[in-house]
Enzyme design. Sequence first.
Site, PDB file in Angstrom:
ATOM      1  N   ALA A   1      -5.605  55.803 -75.908  1.00 39.22           N
ATOM      2  CA  ALA A   1      -4.122  56.723 -75.710  1.00 39.22           C
ATOM      3  C   ALA A   1      -4.911  57.955 -74.520  1.00 39.22           C
ATOM      4  O   ALA A   1      -4.315  59.232 -74.603  1.00 39.22           O
ATOM      5  CB  ALA A   1      -3.187  57.508 -76.544  1.00 39.22           C
ATOM      6  N   ALA A   2      -6.458  57.434 -73.900  1.00 38.08           N
ATOM      7  CA  ALA A   2      -7.259  58.327 -73.041  1.00 38.08           C
ATOM      8  C   ALA A   2      -6.203  58.804 -71.547  1.00 38.08           C
ATOM      9  O   ALA A   2      -6.753  59.229 -71.300  1.00 38.08           O
ATOM     10  CB  ALA A   2      -8.563  59.032 -73.478  1.00 38.08           C
TER      11      ALA A   2
ATOM     12  N   ARG B   1       1.421  58.510 -62.944  1.00 36.35           N
ATOM     13  CA  ARG B   1       2.346  58.431 -62.179  1.00 36.35           C
ATOM     14  C   ARG B   1       3.105  58.621 -62.399  1.00 36.35           C
ATOM     15  O   ARG B   1       4.675  58.779 -61.858  1.00 36.35           O
ATOM     16  CB  ARG B   1       1.749  56.837 -61.510  1.00 36.35           C
ATOM     17  CG  ARG B   1       1.831  56.460 -60.591  1.00 36.35           C
ATOM     18  CD  ARG B   1       0.852  54.689 -60.958  1.00 36.35           C
ATOM     19  NE  ARG B   1       0.501  54.070 -62.269  1.00 36.35           N
ATOM     20  CZ  ARG B   1       0.255  52.845 -62.147  1.00 36.35           C
ATOM     21  NH1 ARG B   1       1.682  52.066 -61.346  1.00 36.35           N
ATOM     22  NH2 ARG B   1       0.083  52.349 -63.461  1.00 36.35           N
TER      23      ARG B   1
ATOM     24  N   LYS C   1       1.431  61.789 -70.588  1.00 33.93           N
ATOM     25  CA  LYS C   1       2.254  61.160 -70.408  1.00 33.93           C
ATOM     26  C   LYS C   1       2.624  59.945 -72.159  1.00 33.93           C
ATOM     27  O   LYS C   1       3.833  60.330 -71.924  1.00 33.93           O
ATOM     28  CB  LYS C   1       1.655  59.792 -69.796  1.00 33.93           C
ATOM     29  CG  LYS C   1       2.131  58.565 -70.121  1.00 33.93           C
ATOM     30  CD  LYS C   1       1.798  57.318 -69.378  1.00 33.93           C
ATOM     31  CE  LYS C   1       0.671  56.369 -69.590  1.00 33.93           C
ATOM     32  NZ  LYS C   1      -0.156  54.876 -68.999  1.00 33.93           N
TER      33      LYS C   1
ATOM     34  N   ASN D   1       4.321  53.149 -67.368  1.00 38.35           N
ATOM     35  CA  ASN D   1       3.167  54.033 -66.403  1.00 38.35           C
ATOM     36  C   ASN D   1       3.988  55.132 -65.599  1.00 38.35           C
ATOM     37  O   ASN D   1       3.415  55.920 -64.865  1.00 38.35           O
ATOM     38  CB  ASN D   1       2.549  53.166 -65.941  1.00 38.35           C
ATOM     39  CG  ASN D   1       1.671  51.724 -66.285  1.00 38.35           C
ATOM     40  OD1 ASN D   1       0.656  52.313 -66.337  1.00 38.35           O
ATOM     41  ND2 ASN D   1       2.166  50.912 -65.896  1.00 38.35           N
TER      42      ASN D   1
ATOM     43  N   TYR E   1      26.538  90.789 -84.767  1.00 37.90           N
ATOM     44  CA  TYR E   1      25.434  91.624 -84.506  1.00 37.90           C
ATOM     45  C   TYR E   1      25.954  93.023 -83.493  1.00 37.90           C
ATOM     46  O   TYR E   1      26.324  93.225 -83.396  1.00 37.90           O
ATOM     47  CB  TYR E   1      25.195  90.601 -82.824  1.00 37.90           C
ATOM     48  CG  TYR E   1      24.489  91.023 -82.281  1.00 37.90           C
ATOM     49  CD1 TYR E   1      22.690  91.410 -82.872  1.00 37.90           C
ATOM     50  CD2 TYR E   1      23.535  91.246 -81.267  1.00 37.90           C
ATOM     51  CE1 TYR E   1      21.882  90.993 -82.030  1.00 37.90           C
ATOM     52  CE2 TYR E   1      23.007  91.009 -80.147  1.00 37.90           C
ATOM     53  CZ  TYR E   1      21.840  91.668 -80.856  1.00 37.90           C
ATOM     54  OH  TYR E   1      20.465  91.724 -80.310  1.00 37.90           O
TER      55      TYR E   1
END
Length: 508
Positions: A27-28, A33, A40, A253, A412
């Site tokens: 996963a490097a 794209r 990614k 990709n 509030y």
Amino acid sequence: MLQGDTAQPSSQRAAAHPDPVSTVVLAAGEGTRMRSATPKVLHRLAGRPLVEHAVRAAAGVDPDQLVVVLGHGRDAVAEHLSSVAGALGRPVTTAVQEEQLGTGHAVSCGLSELPDGLTGTVLVSYGDVPLLDADTLRAMLDEHAGTGNAVTVLTAVVDDPTGYGRITRDADGQVTGIVEQKDATPEQAEITEINSGVYAFDAEVLTGALKRLSTDNAQGELYLTDVLSIARGDGLRVGTLICADPWLVEGVNDRVQLSRLGAELNRRLVTGWMREGVTVVDPATVWLDCDVTLARDVTLEPGVQLRAGTTVGEGATVGPDTTLAGCTIHPGASVVRTHGEGAEIGPNASVGPFSYLRPGTSLGTKGKIGTFVETKNASIGDGTKVPHLSYVGDATIGEQSNIGAATVFVNYDGVNKHHTKIGSHSRTGADNMFVAPVEIGDGAYTAAGSVITQDVPPGAMAVARGRQRNIDGWVARRRPGTAADQAAQRAMGDEPTDDAETSNGEGR
Ligand code: UD1
Ligand code: CA
């Protein structure tokens, strides 16, 4: 679905894997794209980053070691992986590949995190192939062990092999190697059996061959694929497992592929739940994350998104047009046209249409949160109803109470949030403001239009509004001759005195 080169009965292969198994997830890569500031593999599918899908599949074979090779965006990816490791209750090791010199180099980086003298089987897969499942990886291990291969590669036969490495075979059909698209001859480019990038290697064969890789190829990279021809050249057995379902080996990709695979994964998740007894009226518009649990006889109407951490109990109905994240919907409840996060809805309770449930909302059995109602950090008891047009923030409401329409829990003060408590069997009037901190006792009533700033004792009626006074004859004196004046005179049995200027002449 899966077919090996050797047709062996699976019982023979099923011998457990006595050898150690290590899994390496690559996963490097940068994922240029995707055109994204997010790495990614952290882009999500069905609520999980791509890399988490890959790691969960790898963890599914219960490997002795699980390594993920990181490069681009390594810090963010490593951080997510530590949470995945926590969720899986097992270690996930990370390795760093500083420069992306090829898949062979990436595996070397991964192995460098494992003990020296590694033996057994090394399974390699990719962090950007999200549909690959543990069953397929297990089948790879079985095929690899059963055949005694030195290398087993997962392949698929596809219509368009463009971009993939092609599997080359000799005249006997034995695998000789993998040739990359960019290195292929025109004849090799015709081959439609492609390399998925998933492999089982004998650890010693792999470590030996990785040292012999060269960059003498079209891309100047260290190709992991060359390990196959090296092993073959050494006279070792190289085999394939053919995956009949190409979706499982498809990578992401770009964002077009991300949505394509996302839709397919969703189809599979929805189909799986329908087989478990869930009615999905329109599967095309229902989107489910992986971490969703549905009981039988749940009905999902069109336009429903159920995000991670959502559980829906038996017989409950969700939708149409509802998004729930981290919500628990108990059996028999109905949630219609609602946006909910971190809410718990009790058995047979009803929510919507048009409700906004924010974190910390809990609604009791047979309770109701109705139309145009927003709730936050609100515990609403059994049988209690908040039917219309209200904001319930920072509140505890007992059982069987009714909150009038258009009520605001004024929580509030501009600096701090305060809590409102309403008892059981209370009846609060329409258009109330509960200025917190304030407490309404059991069985108490409040008058419509009240601004409640002080506690109301049990059984009391609180009235906190200006007393009404009527100024008789005001219209005749101040708006004489208007349609209002004439209508009033008619209503009082008098003949109108003047013609109206126009039918709506007031206020001109
Ligand atoms: C690779 C295979 C090809 C196969 C295809 C399947 C090689 C030489 N080719 O192609 O035969 O058909 O996968 O998708 O192996 N990665 C790293 N470090 C690197 C290079 C890649 O971690 O230095 C990771 C990427 O992040 C990705 C995976 O490895 O997850 C595959 O890389 P990618 O560049 O997509 O593979 P290809 O070379 O196209
Ligand atoms: Ca790729």
